[in-house]
Design a protein around this motif. Structure first.
Motif, PDB file in Angstrom:
ATOM      1  N   ASP A 474     119.673 -35.888 164.113  1.00 49.67           N
ATOM      2  CA  ASP A 474     118.243 -35.582 164.116  1.00 49.67           C
ATOM      3  C   ASP A 474     118.030 -34.100 164.409  1.00 49.67           C
ATOM      4  OD1 ASP A 474     115.559 -36.078 163.812  1.00 49.67           O
ATOM      5  OD2 ASP A 474     115.257 -36.663 165.907  1.00 49.67           O
ATOM      6  N   ASN A 475     118.756 -33.273 163.640  1.00 45.03           N
ATOM      7  CA  ASN A 475     118.715 -31.828 163.855  1.00 45.03           C
ATOM      8  C   ASN A 475     118.489 -31.133 162.516  1.00 45.03           C
ATOM      9  OD1 ASN A 475     119.017 -29.302 165.158  1.00 45.03           O
ATOM     10  ND2 ASN A 475     121.152 -29.228 164.472  1.00 45.03           N
ATOM     11  N   ARG A 476     117.622 -30.145 162.515  1.00 49.22           N
ATOM     12  CA  ARG A 476     117.312 -29.403 161.294  1.00 49.22           C
ATOM     13  C   ARG A 476     117.415 -27.908 161.591  1.00 49.22           C
ATOM     14  NH1 ARG A 476     114.189 -30.428 156.561  1.00 49.22           N
ATOM     15  NH2 ARG A 476     113.183 -28.568 155.714  1.00 49.22           N
ATOM     16  N   SER A 477     118.140 -27.183 160.721  1.00 52.37           N
ATOM     17  CA  SER A 477     118.311 -25.744 160.937  1.00 52.37           C
ATOM     18  C   SER A 477     118.298 -25.030 159.589  1.00 52.37           C
ATOM     19  CB  SER A 477     119.617 -25.462 161.673  1.00 52.37           C
ATOM     20  OG  SER A 477     120.715 -26.055 161.002  1.00 52.37           O
ATOM     21  N   THR A 478     118.054 -23.733 159.624  1.00 52.90           N
ATOM     22  CA  THR A 478     117.956 -22.946 158.396  1.00 52.90           C
ATOM     23  C   THR A 478     118.774 -21.668 158.517  1.00 52.90           C
ATOM     24  OG1 THR A 478     115.970 -21.796 159.171  1.00 52.90           O
ATOM     25  CG2 THR A 478     115.650 -23.810 157.882  1.00 52.90           C
ATOM     26  N   TYR A 479     119.031 -21.080 157.366  1.00 57.33           N
ATOM     27  CA  TYR A 479     119.678 -19.769 157.312  1.00 57.33           C
ATOM     28  C   TYR A 479     119.117 -19.036 156.102  1.00 57.33           C
ATOM     29  CZ  TYR A 479     123.240 -16.123 157.116  1.00 57.33           C
ATOM     30  OH  TYR A 479     123.895 -14.914 157.111  1.00 57.33           O
ATOM     31  N   THR A 480     118.666 -17.820 156.286  1.00 54.60           N
ATOM     32  CA  THR A 480     118.100 -17.029 155.197  1.00 54.60           C
ATOM     33  C   THR A 480     118.759 -15.662 155.161  1.00 54.60           C
ATOM     34  OG1 THR A 480     116.320 -16.217 156.630  1.00 54.60           O
ATOM     35  CG2 THR A 480     115.868 -18.186 155.326  1.00 54.60           C
ATOM     36  N   ASP A 481     118.836 -15.082 153.984  1.00 57.75           N
ATOM     37  CA  ASP A 481     119.434 -13.762 153.848  1.00 57.75           C
ATOM     38  C   ASP A 481     119.052 -13.189 152.493  1.00 57.75           C
ATOM     39  OD1 ASP A 481     120.835 -11.500 154.448  1.00 57.75           O
ATOM     40  OD2 ASP A 481     122.793 -12.457 154.650  1.00 57.75           O
ATOM     41  N   THR A 482     119.261 -11.901 152.346  1.00 60.53           N
ATOM     42  CA  THR A 482     119.083 -11.199 151.083  1.00 60.53           C
ATOM     43  C   THR A 482     120.352 -10.420 150.798  1.00 60.53           C
ATOM     44  OG1 THR A 482     116.694 -10.996 151.420  1.00 60.53           O
ATOM     45  CG2 THR A 482     117.702  -9.517 149.815  1.00 60.53           C
ATOM     46  N   HIS A 483     120.813 -10.490 149.553  1.00 59.19           N
ATOM     47  CA  HIS A 483     122.091  -9.865 149.235  1.00 59.19           C
ATOM     48  C   HIS A 483     121.982  -9.085 147.934  1.00 59.19           C
ATOM     49  CE1 HIS A 483     126.451  -9.619 149.968  1.00 59.19           C
ATOM     50  NE2 HIS A 483     126.547  -9.519 148.650  1.00 59.19           N
ATOM     51  N   ILE A 484     122.601  -7.903 147.914  1.00 60.88           N
ATOM     52  CA  ILE A 484     122.648  -7.058 146.720  1.00 60.88           C
ATOM     53  C   ILE A 484     124.080  -7.033 146.198  1.00 60.88           C
ATOM     54  CG2 ILE A 484     122.321  -4.743 145.787  1.00 60.88           C
ATOM     55  CD1 ILE A 484     120.149  -4.297 147.869  1.00 60.88           C
ATOM     56  N   SER A 485     124.233  -7.265 144.901  1.00 58.78           N
ATOM     57  CA  SER A 485     125.556  -7.293 144.268  1.00 58.78           C
ATOM     58  C   SER A 485     125.611  -6.221 143.185  1.00 58.78           C
ATOM     59  CB  SER A 485     125.826  -8.666 143.644  1.00 58.78           C
ATOM     60  OG  SER A 485     125.691  -9.692 144.602  1.00 58.78           O
ATOM     61  N   PRO A 486     126.345  -5.135 143.420  1.00 62.51           N
ATOM     62  CA  PRO A 486     126.436  -4.069 142.420  1.00 62.51           C
ATOM     63  C   PRO A 486     127.669  -4.213 141.526  1.00 62.51           C
ATOM     64  CG  PRO A 486     127.353  -3.295 144.480  1.00 62.51           C
ATOM     65  CD  PRO A 486     126.940  -4.740 144.711  1.00 62.51           C
ATOM     66  N   GLN A 487     127.649  -3.514 140.405  1.00 68.18           N
ATOM     67  CA  GLN A 487     128.794  -3.454 139.509  1.00 68.18           C
ATOM     68  C   GLN A 487     128.789  -2.110 138.798  1.00 68.18           C
ATOM     69  OE1 GLN A 487     128.849  -5.524 135.657  1.00 68.18           O
ATOM     70  NE2 GLN A 487     130.758  -6.508 136.267  1.00 68.18           N
ATOM     71  N   LEU A 488     129.989  -1.535 138.627  1.00 71.21           N
ATOM     72  CA  LEU A 488     130.138  -0.277 137.909  1.00 71.21           C
ATOM     73  C   LEU A 488     131.384  -0.364 137.043  1.00 71.21           C
ATOM     74  CD1 LEU A 488     129.333   2.700 137.395  1.00 71.21           C
ATOM     75  CD2 LEU A 488     130.793   3.318 139.342  1.00 71.21           C
ATOM     76  N   GLY A 489     131.245  -0.085 135.750  1.00 65.71           N
ATOM     77  CA  GLY A 489     132.380  -0.158 134.843  1.00 65.71           C
ATOM     78  C   GLY A 489     132.409   1.015 133.886  1.00 65.71           C
TER      79      GLY A 489
END
Length: 723
Positions: A474-489
């Motif tokens: 009977d437990n409720r929890s959350t996790y939030t985040d923002t992530h940036i994913s770059p690429q260079l070729g």
């Protein structure tokens, strides 16, 4: 789900009948020369793949391997695992008793408690519980190596698998295939496409398979349907709908046990579960809707929506681990087992829209892909368990065995007697719902600075949220985040048949079970790759040579109190060589080789057993060397094509138990021989022998008590009727 499927299929089949009942099938629609595909493909104007853009092989600054329908037929691959064996960069992992696909790309695997994720037409589709993926309805399997998060978002560190489905073509043709093989294996496939009008086409792909196994008492039944409809609204707009249904019924099979470390102690046929548990049932019902618009000569718009329900349910009696409850370590004969009940459900929804095209700024050409997408994944797990008491080592062996025989479900591994005890009723263990949601924005621009030099720049930002509802506590929890994913070729094309490339990218994957309390930050990786691509034999033969390095951090582990944390680090580096195409007009080759070193970089604990893993430890099921070769020689026999096929797969020795680095799976080589003969324009016959020299081998393991053996020598004969 089943009622929903019944209603949907009645709708699809009724409409298919109405559309085809008055449509004559003309002999003129048949291709003049059978080219080893079920149906001659006519490309529908404007069809494009999501997240791909328009780039030739030599212009792409990443290694990619495309396994098309023709090769899948040549190699006899009917399941995703068999197809991925054609890429030496992909290694088999623990397949959850045969109930899902699990693989590592370039040494790294995803969440071991979920199937390995893969895409279907660019949509996430692999994380559910629909059973091992059958290739019915699949046109091609793409092995997209290296990080892809800059476009695709969350993903596995080593690469991404994308399945391209068969779409309707604007002519009427079809095929029926019937096959029979070893272990009482029988299968039927249908592939039929037709037109309803000048701008509406439909396709129905389906299969049915019933099989025993080289494993004792194991029987499998599975079936699936993949109807689809394409509406060419006008010369600029197209709408496609595809349905996916499958049902699989097979017992849960953890494989064999190494008796005191000896893998050869038991025959590979030995099943150590309980037939009385019955089969596990796995179901899939999915929908995909895609809209494509040609905005102008140089610009296209793609939008799509995917909805997929999967379910896995049933009982299983499984080999217990060595430790305080395992009796096998005392007398070397009697195995302690535990019984589990699983009811796993997953719901996956995804939406995307993107624009891609080209424009110039001065003399610089830009090829742009930009868009947004959303992903919504619900993982609902109810898990019950019954396991026995701890062993009292102070008691005489025989007395203790008798005392624990029923509660610990003890079975003699050398002389198993199934059904010796009443199967215990499992008690509640896990009852939770995890909900993962994300929204992403992405952009990629490939700039052609000169006729020879291209620069690729890409980035993506993801905002995601995980909610864990532990119903048992009977437990409720959350996790939030923002992530940036770059690429260079960068790509430098020295000639029309040779280019050099290099690429850097970052990847992330949210960890299942993350909450604001345990702060399980996403698994992250950084990858560098450099290589050369070249064309031979007038472009009929393609090759890619690459070296790479992938560093992974925030691997899920546990602390001294067995609380979840993310401090693990690992690294994979290696060399790859892929070669495929025609050497001559009648001789083709498919070759793939990898040299990979995948190991931990710091000391951390195995989250499953709490064992300390030292830095430099080998990752699970990753061979240092892996190689596959397929040769296809086409000859003329009575003015018809006879294809002679030979193949070999080599897999080096591997670590078979992460918590015990001394336990290794031995290396192996298997050989396949096959022939396909075009009897007429309407008939083809095929025959194959797998593991021709009857090699005893093991494909993967999770621990020394869960080891999956490979099949002994087996054969299959099939007949294809085209109409």
């Amino acid at each position: 789900m089943k009622n929903q499927f019944t209603q949907t299929m009645l709708f699809c089949c009724t409409n298919l009948y109405l559309l085809t009942s008055n449509h004559a099938i003309a002999e003129d629609n048949l291709p003049q020369k059978y080219n080893n595909t079920h149906i001659e493909t006519i490309t529908v104007t404007g069809v494009k793949q999501a997240y791909k853009g328009d780039f030739a092989t030599l212009e792409t600054p990443q290694s990619e391997l495309i396994i098309d329908d023709k090769l899948l037929q040549y190699t006899g691959a009917q399941g995703l695992t068999q197809a991925l064996d054609l890429s030496a960069s992909v290694a088999r992992q623990n397949n959850f008793g045969g109930l899902w696909n699990s693989f590592a790309i370039r040494g790294f695997v995803g969440d071991e408690n979920l199937p390995s994720n893969y895409l279907v037409n660019g949509f996430n589709a692999g994380r559910g519980f629909g059973g091992a993926r059958d290739l019915s309805g699949i046109e091609a399997v793409e092995v997209l190596k290296g990080p892809r998060a800059a476009l695709l978002g969350r993903g596995e560190p080593g690469g991404t698998i994308n399945l391209i489905t068969k779409r309707p073509t604007f002519e009427t043709s079809g095929s029926l295939n019937f096959s029979a093989g070893s272990f009482n294996t029988y299968r039927a496939d249908i592939d039929y496409t037709t037109t309803a009008s000048q701008n509406i086409a439909m396709r129905l792909v389906g299969f049915y398979e019933d099989a025993d196994s080289f494993r004792d008492t194991i029987e499998t039944n599975k079936q699936g349907l993949s109807p689809s409809v394409t509406w060419q609204i006008n010369d600029k707009n197209q709408l496609t709908y595809a349905l996916e249904y499958s049902h699989q019924s097979t017992p849960f099979d953890r494989g064999i046990t190494a008796v005191n470390g000896n893998l050869n102690a038991l025959p590979i046929s030995r099943f150590l579960g309980e037939p009385g548990d019955g089969p596990m049932e796995a179901d899939v019902l999915g929908h995909q809707l895609e809209f494509q618009r040609k905005i102008s000569q140089h610009w296209n718009l793609l939008a799509g929506f995917s909805y997929r329900d999967t379910n896995l349910e049933g009982f299983a009696t499984e080999n217990g681990f060595y430790g305080g409850r395992q009796f096998l370590q005392r007398d070397g004969k009697h195995l302690t087992r535990f019984r589990r009940y699983r009811d796993y459900n997953a719901n996956h929804q995804a939406f995307r829209v993107e624009a891609n095209g080209s424009f110039f700024t001065g003399h610089i050409q830009h090829r742009l892909i930009a868009g947004l997408d959303t992903d919504d994944f619900k993982n609902d797990q109810v898990f019950l368990r019954a396991r026995g008491s701890a062993i009292d080592d102070t008691q005489p062996i025989e007395n203790e065995r008798i005392r624990l025989a029923t509660t610990n479900q003890i079975i003699n591994v050398f002389n198993p007697i199934y059904g010796a005890y009443i199967l215990p009723v499992p008690s509640p263990n896990t009852d939770q719902l995890e909900h993962q949601k994300s929204q992403g924005l992405f952009i990629q621009d490939q700039l052609s600075l000169t006729d020879k030099l291209d620069i690729r720049i890409g980035a993506r930002i993801d905002k995601y949220q995980q909610t864990l509802n532990n119903r048992a506590l009977d437990n409720r929890s959350t996790y939030t985040d923002t992530h940036i994913s770059p690429q260079l070729g960068i790509v430098y094309k020295t000639t029309e048949s040779f280019s050099w490339y290099a690429v850097y990218g970052e990847n992330f994957r949210p960890l299942s079970g993350a909450t604001d309390e345990n702060n399980l930050e996403p698994n992250q990786s950084q990858s560098t790759e450099t290589g050369v691509k070249f064309l031979l034999n007038g472009g009929q033969l393609e090759a890619n040579v690459a070296i790479f390095k992938v560093a992974q951090s925030n691997i899920s582990t546990v602390d001294d109190d067995f609380n979840a944390t993310a401090i693990g680090e690992a690294e994979s580096q290696g060399f790859e060589f892929d070669l495929n195409g025609y050497i001559t007009d009648t001789l083709s080759i498919w070759a793939s080789y990898s040299l990979i070193k995948a190991e931990t970089k710091n000391t951390f604990k195995d989250p499953n057993f709490g064992t300390e893993i030292p830095a430099g430890a080998d990752l699970l099921n990753i061979p240092k060397n892996q190689f596959t070769l397929q040769l296809i020689q086409e000859v003329s026999l009575n003015e018809k094509t006879l294809s002679l096929i030979g193949g070999v797969t080599y897999v080096d020795k591997r670590n078979g138990f992460f918590s015990d680095q001394t336990f290794k799976l031995p290396s192996y080589s298997t050989f396949r021989l096959a022939a396909q003969y075009e009897v007429s324009n309407f008939l083809k016959i095929s025959a194959e022998i797998r593991n021709a020299f009857d090699k005893k081998y093991y494909t993967n393991s999770f621990a020394d008590v869960w080891v999956q053996p490979g099949a002994p020598r087996n054969a299959r004969l099939s007949t294809t009727f085209r109409f």
